[in-house]
Motif scaffolding. Sequence first.
Motif, mmCIF file in Angstrom:
data_model
loop_
_atom_site.group_PDB
_atom_site.id
_atom_site.type_symbol
_atom_site.label_atom_id
_atom_site.label_comp_id
_atom_site.label_asym_id
_atom_site.label_seq_id
_atom_site.Cartn_x
_atom_site.Cartn_y
_atom_site.Cartn_z
ATOM 1 N N ASN A 1 -4.866 0.794 6.961
ATOM 2 C CA ASN A 1 -4.645 0.767 5.513
ATOM 3 C C ASN A 1 -5.324 -0.478 4.940
ATOM 4 O OD1 ASN A 1 -3.742 0.775 2.905
ATOM 5 N ND2 ASN A 1 -1.620 1.304 3.443
ATOM 6 N N ILE A 2 -6.370 -0.260 4.150
ATOM 7 C CA ILE A 2 -7.159 -1.370 3.592
ATOM 8 C C ILE A 2 -6.270 -2.337 2.816
ATOM 9 C CG2 ILE A 2 -8.946 -1.905 1.866
ATOM 10 C CD1 ILE A 2 -10.334 0.752 2.754
ATOM 11 N N ARG A 3 -5.244 -1.774 2.157
ATOM 12 C CA ARG A 3 -4.343 -2.615 1.353
ATOM 13 C C ARG A 3 -3.644 -3.693 2.199
ATOM 14 N NH1 ARG A 3 -3.328 -1.363 -3.747
ATOM 15 N NH2 ARG A 3 -3.973 0.799 -3.447
ATOM 16 N N ASP A 4 -3.389 -3.378 3.472
ATOM 17 C CA ASP A 4 -2.726 -4.347 4.352
ATOM 18 C C ASP A 4 -3.568 -5.610 4.549
ATOM 19 O OD1 ASP A 4 -0.677 -2.557 4.688
ATOM 20 O OD2 ASP A 4 -1.381 -1.819 6.647
ATOM 21 N N TYR A 5 -4.859 -5.518 4.271
ATOM 22 C CA TYR A 5 -5.765 -6.650 4.506
ATOM 23 C C TYR A 5 -6.037 -7.455 3.248
ATOM 24 C CZ TYR A 5 -6.466 -4.675 9.095
ATOM 25 O OH TYR A 5 -6.250 -4.208 10.360
ATOM 26 N N SER A 6 -5.527 -6.987 2.100
ATOM 27 C CA SER A 6 -5.760 -7.705 0.846
ATOM 28 C C SER A 6 -4.990 -9.024 0.852
ATOM 29 C CB SER A 6 -5.313 -6.848 -0.335
ATOM 30 O OG SER A 6 -5.409 -7.599 -1.528
ATOM 31 N N THR A 7 -5.690 -10.098 0.497
ATOM 32 C CA THR A 7 -5.033 -11.408 0.475
ATOM 33 C C THR A 7 -4.441 -11.713 -0.903
ATOM 34 O OG1 THR A 7 -7.173 -12.421 0.006
ATOM 35 C CG2 THR A 7 -6.443 -12.417 2.306
ATOM 36 N N ILE B 1 -14.688 -6.396 -1.951
ATOM 37 C CA ILE B 1 -15.210 -6.799 -0.638
ATOM 38 C C ILE B 1 -14.113 -7.286 0.300
ATOM 39 C CG2 ILE B 1 -16.677 -8.406 0.631
ATOM 40 C CD1 ILE B 1 -18.552 -8.565 -1.561
ATOM 41 N N GLN B 2 -13.290 -8.224 -0.161
ATOM 42 C CA GLN B 2 -12.419 -8.987 0.740
ATOM 43 C C GLN B 2 -11.560 -8.148 1.693
ATOM 44 O OE1 GLN B 2 -8.712 -9.476 0.078
ATOM 45 N NE2 GLN B 2 -8.766 -10.083 2.232
ATOM 46 N N PRO B 3 -10.789 -7.184 1.200
ATOM 47 C CA PRO B 3 -9.912 -6.469 2.157
ATOM 48 C C PRO B 3 -10.716 -5.711 3.215
ATOM 49 C CG PRO B 3 -9.255 -6.038 -0.125
ATOM 50 C CD PRO B 3 -10.575 -6.739 -0.184
ATOM 51 N N ILE B 4 -11.803 -5.079 2.799
ATOM 52 C CA ILE B 4 -12.602 -4.278 3.730
ATOM 53 C C ILE B 4 -13.351 -5.185 4.706
ATOM 54 C CG2 ILE B 4 -14.566 -2.675 3.913
ATOM 55 C CD1 ILE B 4 -13.576 -1.383 1.294
ATOM 56 N N ALA B 5 -13.919 -6.277 4.202
ATOM 57 C CA ALA B 5 -14.649 -7.210 5.078
ATOM 58 C C ALA B 5 -13.701 -7.804 6.113
ATOM 59 C CB ALA B 5 -15.294 -8.321 4.249
#
Length: 228
Positions: free
Chosen positions: A37-43, A64-68
């Motif tokens: 889940n891309i959202r889990d990587y959002s800072t 970019i940030q969450p996916i990168a």
Amino acid sequence: MRIDILTILPRLLDGPFADSILQRAQEKGLCEIRIHNIRDYSTSRQKQVDDYQFGGGAGMVMMIQPIADCIESLQKERAYDEIIYLTPDGERLQQSVCNGLSLKKNLIMICGHYKGIDQRLRDHYVTKEISIGDYVLSGGELAAAVLVDSIIRLIPGVMNDETSALTDSFQDNLLAPPVYTRPAEYNGWKVPDILLSGNTPKVEEWRMEQSIQKTQQRRPDLLDNLDV
Ligand code: 6GU
């Protein structure tokens, strides 16, 4: 083979891999499919994954940030052969691409939404962009499911009868011939005699003729790059 799929709608991908051939392939250890889940990587505090596009215009862009960060955390664990972005403006999927990808070890697939992902992700991470056809889906998830299915079934040991993947439509740029099963007659509708003859070379000849005829009628474009 390991496939990591990056999505903002992970539930959309729960179904397709939980049944039949794809389920068995995973149980046999022939492939491992992980959904992230891309959202889990959002800072960001609100777990933001998309934003307005620079220059204005309707539609959001995936940041970019969450996916990168998701890609980089995966790359720390293993090397990836391809990072695939599913997008309607990618290369149109065909069997030769599936065949090639079925030989790889580790794949990442990114499912786009809205207006798509920030171009810098495509420039710096993505190695292959694939579309599954000339129509628009509301997101890349269903396209990723199609791509995964088309690849996994080609891995040796996944199909019960390994030769059957080789006799699919498109595998030799020809459409598959008609098939029949019992009963030999139903409602007065008969199975072609040749198939009941037991004469294997004649049966193969008939199937090839049928394939060529069907391809000429339905997909003459395929005959331009025929290699029989
Ligand atoms: Cl890969 N994504 C979307 N959103 N639409 C598509 C597609 C992909 N391929 C065909 N249409």
